[in-house]
Design a protein around this motif. Structure first.
Motif, PDB file in Angstrom:
ATOM      1  N   MET A   1      90.953  -4.001 -41.585  1.00 48.80           N
ATOM      2  CA  MET A   1      90.155  -3.032 -42.343  1.00 48.80           C
ATOM      3  C   MET A   1      88.706  -3.090 -41.843  1.00 48.80           C
ATOM      4  SD  MET A   1      92.182  -1.847 -45.118  1.00 48.80           S
ATOM      5  CE  MET A   1      91.083  -1.570 -46.491  1.00 48.80           C
ATOM      6  N   LYS A   2      88.132  -1.900 -41.671  1.00 49.95           N
ATOM      7  CA  LYS A   2      86.765  -1.827 -41.147  1.00 49.95           C
ATOM      8  C   LYS A   2      85.785  -1.363 -42.221  1.00 49.95           C
ATOM      9  CE  LYS A   2      87.636  -2.924 -36.852  1.00 49.95           C
ATOM     10  NZ  LYS A   2      88.564  -2.044 -36.163  1.00 49.95           N
ATOM     11  N   ILE A   3      86.319  -0.850 -43.333  1.00 56.65           N
ATOM     12  CA  ILE A   3      85.391  -0.425 -44.388  1.00 56.65           C
ATOM     13  C   ILE A   3      85.715  -1.138 -45.694  1.00 56.65           C
ATOM     14  CG2 ILE A   3      84.603   1.764 -43.365  1.00 56.65           C
ATOM     15  CD1 ILE A   3      86.647   3.282 -44.697  1.00 56.65           C
ATOM     16  N   ASP A   4      84.680  -1.354 -46.507  1.00 51.60           N
ATOM     17  CA  ASP A   4      84.861  -2.182 -47.707  1.00 51.60           C
ATOM     18  C   ASP A   4      85.496  -1.388 -48.848  1.00 51.60           C
ATOM     19  OD1 ASP A   4      82.683  -0.979 -49.430  1.00 51.60           O
ATOM     20  OD2 ASP A   4      81.536  -1.551 -47.651  1.00 51.60           O
ATOM     21  N   GLN A   5      85.971  -2.141 -49.845  1.00 55.72           N
ATOM     22  CA  GLN A   5      86.711  -1.551 -50.957  1.00 55.72           C
ATOM     23  C   GLN A   5      85.899  -0.483 -51.697  1.00 55.72           C
ATOM     24  OE1 GLN A   5      89.868  -1.973 -51.195  1.00 55.72           O
ATOM     25  NE2 GLN A   5      90.056  -0.625 -52.993  1.00 55.72           N
ATOM     26  N   GLY A   6      84.601  -0.733 -51.869  1.00 57.54           N
ATOM     27  CA  GLY A   6      83.748   0.239 -52.568  1.00 57.54           C
ATOM     28  C   GLY A   6      83.731   1.580 -51.838  1.00 57.54           C
ATOM     29  N   THR A   7      83.651   1.512 -50.503  1.00 57.12           N
ATOM     30  CA  THR A   7      83.629   2.744 -49.703  1.00 57.12           C
ATOM     31  C   THR A   7      84.987   3.447 -49.773  1.00 57.12           C
ATOM     32  OG1 THR A   7      82.028   1.655 -48.269  1.00 57.12           O
ATOM     33  CG2 THR A   7      83.059   3.648 -47.412  1.00 57.12           C
ATOM     34  N   ILE A   8      86.062   2.648 -49.743  1.00 56.94           N
ATOM     35  CA  ILE A   8      87.421   3.226 -49.867  1.00 56.94           C
ATOM     36  C   ILE A   8      87.501   4.028 -51.172  1.00 56.94           C
ATOM     37  CG2 ILE A   8      89.885   2.612 -50.231  1.00 56.94           C
ATOM     38  CD1 ILE A   8      89.310   1.638 -47.508  1.00 56.94           C
ATOM     39  N   GLU A   9      87.076   3.417 -52.262  1.00 54.28           N
ATOM     40  CA  GLU A   9      87.135   4.079 -53.578  1.00 54.28           C
ATOM     41  C   GLU A   9      86.266   5.345 -53.596  1.00 54.28           C
ATOM     42  OE1 GLU A   9      89.074   3.119 -56.030  1.00 54.28           O
ATOM     43  OE2 GLU A   9      89.684   1.144 -55.254  1.00 54.28           O
ATOM     44  N   ASP A  36      89.888   2.280 -39.489  1.00 51.28           N
ATOM     45  CA  ASP A  36      91.168   2.068 -38.813  1.00 51.28           C
ATOM     46  C   ASP A  36      92.320   2.643 -39.649  1.00 51.28           C
ATOM     47  OD1 ASP A  36      91.678   0.204 -40.825  1.00 51.28           O
ATOM     48  OD2 ASP A  36      91.196  -1.539 -39.581  1.00 51.28           O
ATOM     49  N   TRP A  37      93.549   2.430 -39.157  1.00 50.59           N
ATOM     50  CA  TRP A  37      94.721   3.027 -39.830  1.00 50.59           C
ATOM     51  C   TRP A  37      94.878   2.462 -41.237  1.00 50.59           C
ATOM     52  CZ3 TRP A  37      95.836   7.113 -37.326  1.00 50.59           C
ATOM     53  CH2 TRP A  37      95.659   7.152 -35.942  1.00 50.59           C
ATOM     54  N   ASP A  38      94.605   1.168 -41.393  1.00 48.22           N
ATOM     55  CA  ASP A  38      94.732   0.564 -42.727  1.00 48.22           C
ATOM     56  C   ASP A  38      93.734   1.176 -43.698  1.00 48.22           C
ATOM     57  OD1 ASP A  38      96.772  -1.066 -41.910  1.00 48.22           O
ATOM     58  OD2 ASP A  38      95.451  -2.734 -41.372  1.00 48.22           O
ATOM     59  N   ASP A  39      92.528   1.445 -43.208  1.00 48.33           N
ATOM     60  CA  ASP A  39      91.526   2.095 -44.055  1.00 48.33           C
ATOM     61  C   ASP A  39      92.032   3.471 -44.495  1.00 48.33           C
ATOM     62  OD1 ASP A  39      89.559   0.045 -43.770  1.00 48.33           O
ATOM     63  OD2 ASP A  39      88.951   0.877 -41.845  1.00 48.33           O
ATOM     64  N   ALA A  40      92.583   4.207 -43.520  1.00 45.57           N
ATOM     65  CA  ALA A  40      93.034   5.573 -43.814  1.00 45.57           C
ATOM     66  C   ALA A  40      94.115   5.557 -44.902  1.00 45.57           C
ATOM     67  CB  ALA A  40      93.568   6.224 -42.535  1.00 45.57           C
ATOM     68  N   TYR A  41      95.112   4.671 -44.739  1.00 52.20           N
ATOM     69  CA  TYR A  41      96.168   4.602 -45.767  1.00 52.20           C
ATOM     70  C   TYR A  41      95.636   4.007 -47.068  1.00 52.20           C
ATOM     71  CZ  TYR A  41      99.891   6.516 -42.888  1.00 52.20           C
ATOM     72  OH  TYR A  41     100.671   7.388 -42.143  1.00 52.20           O
ATOM     73  N   ALA A  42      94.639   3.140 -46.983  1.00 52.62           N
ATOM     74  CA  ALA A  42      94.064   2.573 -48.217  1.00 52.62           C
ATOM     75  C   ALA A  42      93.358   3.663 -49.030  1.00 52.62           C
ATOM     76  CB  ALA A  42      93.097   1.442 -47.878  1.00 52.62           C
ATOM     77  N   ALA A 158      93.993   9.907 -44.761  1.00 52.87           N
ATOM     78  CA  ALA A 158      93.184   9.618 -45.948  1.00 52.87           C
ATOM     79  C   ALA A 158      93.298  10.756 -46.956  1.00 52.87           C
ATOM     80  CB  ALA A 158      91.732   9.409 -45.541  1.00 52.87           C
ATOM     81  N   ASP A 159      93.402  11.982 -46.462  1.00 51.89           N
ATOM     82  CA  ASP A 159      93.489  13.179 -47.309  1.00 51.89           C
ATOM     83  C   ASP A 159      94.941  13.460 -47.732  1.00 51.89           C
ATOM     84  OD1 ASP A 159      92.690  15.570 -48.588  1.00 51.89           O
ATOM     85  OD2 ASP A 159      92.993  16.738 -46.750  1.00 51.89           O
ATOM     86  N   ALA A 214     110.496   5.173 -43.523  1.00 45.04           N
ATOM     87  CA  ALA A 214     110.969   3.878 -44.056  1.00 45.04           C
ATOM     88  C   ALA A 214     110.391   2.730 -43.230  1.00 45.04           C
ATOM     89  CB  ALA A 214     112.499   3.831 -44.052  1.00 45.04           C
ATOM     90  N   ASN A 215     110.356   2.908 -41.904  1.00 43.11           N
ATOM     91  CA  ASN A 215     109.824   1.848 -41.030  1.00 43.11           C
ATOM     92  C   ASN A 215     108.316   1.686 -41.204  1.00 43.11           C
ATOM     93  OD1 ASN A 215     112.349   1.183 -40.009  1.00 43.11           O
ATOM     94  ND2 ASN A 215     112.247   2.796 -38.451  1.00 43.11           N
ATOM     95  N   HIS A 216     107.649   2.791 -41.446  1.00 41.24           N
ATOM     96  CA  HIS A 216     106.203   2.736 -41.727  1.00 41.24           C
ATOM     97  C   HIS A 216     105.957   1.974 -43.045  1.00 41.24           C
ATOM     98  CE1 HIS A 216     102.232   4.165 -42.963  1.00 41.24           C
ATOM     99  NE2 HIS A 216     102.795   4.611 -44.064  1.00 41.24           N
ATOM    100  N   LEU A 217     106.723   2.301 -44.083  1.00 45.33           N
ATOM    101  CA  LEU A 217     106.524   1.648 -45.386  1.00 45.33           C
ATOM    102  C   LEU A 217     106.833   0.157 -45.308  1.00 45.33           C
ATOM    103  CD1 LEU A 217     108.010   4.322 -47.838  1.00 45.33           C
ATOM    104  CD2 LEU A 217     105.591   3.774 -47.460  1.00 45.33           C
ATOM    105  N   ALA A 218     107.831  -0.199 -44.479  1.00 49.26           N
ATOM    106  CA  ALA A 218     108.226  -1.605 -44.358  1.00 49.26           C
ATOM    107  C   ALA A 218     107.060  -2.473 -43.900  1.00 49.26           C
ATOM    108  CB  ALA A 218     109.396  -1.736 -43.390  1.00 49.26           C
TER     109      ALA A 218
END
Ligand code: OOG
Ligand code: MG
Length: 262
Positions: A1-9, A36-42, A158-159, A214-218
């Motif tokens: 993750m490249k961005i913090d939780q506050g920014t995600i929210e 990054d991808w984790d940020d986008a899905y977060a 993210a959208d 399914a593989n993505h969710l795993a």
């Protein structure tokens, strides 16, 4: 993750208000080029949490950018995944209010309904077909919150992959009754047949999109629950619609489904 939780929210709140108020915005990677991808899905997950927190029910999942027609149209090369919520459902033959949306487009899709949970890694089309209760025609109404539908893959994830409305219906059929690769589709706008395709446009077989999901969710420790409705992705390019348009999707052997834009 490249961005913090506050920014995600904060980004989730921003994108969700654009959705609920039918307002567009610039793509978020302009401001956060390093996300990054984790940020986008977060961010997508935080939008989902906001909706659940207000009492929305998540009724299903979606795969997007699963056909070359769609990837080429949007200028990206990888599929993406999102969720669909109760209020996004339009009844079969019902009305979709364009005033609630920014710049809606329609996509012809094959919708799957699962009877067993699907879990990756290693999920494949055989497992998907075995876990599918039935498939049916579905029209997805996408509505990117990004100005002029201009985005990159992280921004669109993210959208919530532009999810806005959908209608499913027609004749539900068992997967043993249909060859999902060769099944033909016709999309009609105001009675005129405007686009055509076959199931194989989606990753060679629409069930491959469900396996990929399914593989993505795993990778995130999640699965596709039994009883999920899943949109497998647009078979053709998305088509812009306006108030007054009536859209019908006919799928070979699976009847038709439609909605009207008002
Ligand atoms: C992203 C969503 C794409 C599909 O079926 O390909 C999608 C977009 O094009 O705005 O739902
Ligand atoms: Mg779609």
């Amino acid at each position: 993750m490249k961005i913090d939780q506050g920014t995600i929210e904060r980004l989730a709140a921003h994108l969700e208000s654009c959705e609920l108020e039918a307002r567009d915005t610039g793509k978020i990677t302009d401001e956060y080029p390093d996300m990054d991808w984790d940020d986008a899905y977060a961010i997508q997950d935080a939008i989902r949490q906001r909706k659940v927190g207000r009492g929305c029910r998540i009724v299903g999942l979606k795969a997007g950018l699963t056909s070359h027609a769609k990837m080429k149209q949007m200028g990206v090369e990888t599929p993406c995944f999102g969720f669909i919520a109760d209020y996004m459902a339009v009844p079969e033959g019902g009305e979709c209010k364009v005033a609630e949306l920014i710049h809606p487009k329609v996509e012809p899709e094959i919708a799957f309904v699962t009877k067993h949970a699907l879990r990756g890694p290693g999920c494949h089309i055989g497992a998907v077909l075995a876990a599918t209760d039935f498939v049916m025609p579905g029209i997805e109404v996408i509505d990117s919150r990004y100005r002029d539908f201009k985005f990159d893959l992280k921004s669109v994830i993210a959208d919530n992959t532009s999810a806005a409305r959908f209608v499913v219906g027609g004749r539900p059929v068992a997967v043993s009754e249909v060859d999902l690769r060769t099944v033909g589709i016709v999309l009609e706008v105001n009675g005129e047949a405007v686009s055509f395709g076959a199931g194989a446009a989606v990753l060679g077989h629409p069930a491959a999109a469900i396996a990929m999901l399914a593989n993505h969710l795993a990778k995130r420790g999640e699965e596709i629950p039994a009883g999920s409705l899943i949109l497998s992705g647009g078979i053709t390019e998305a088509l812009a619609v306006k108030a007054g348009d009536a859209v019908t999707l006919r799928v070979q052997g699976m009847g038709s489904v439609g909605l009207r834009f008002v």
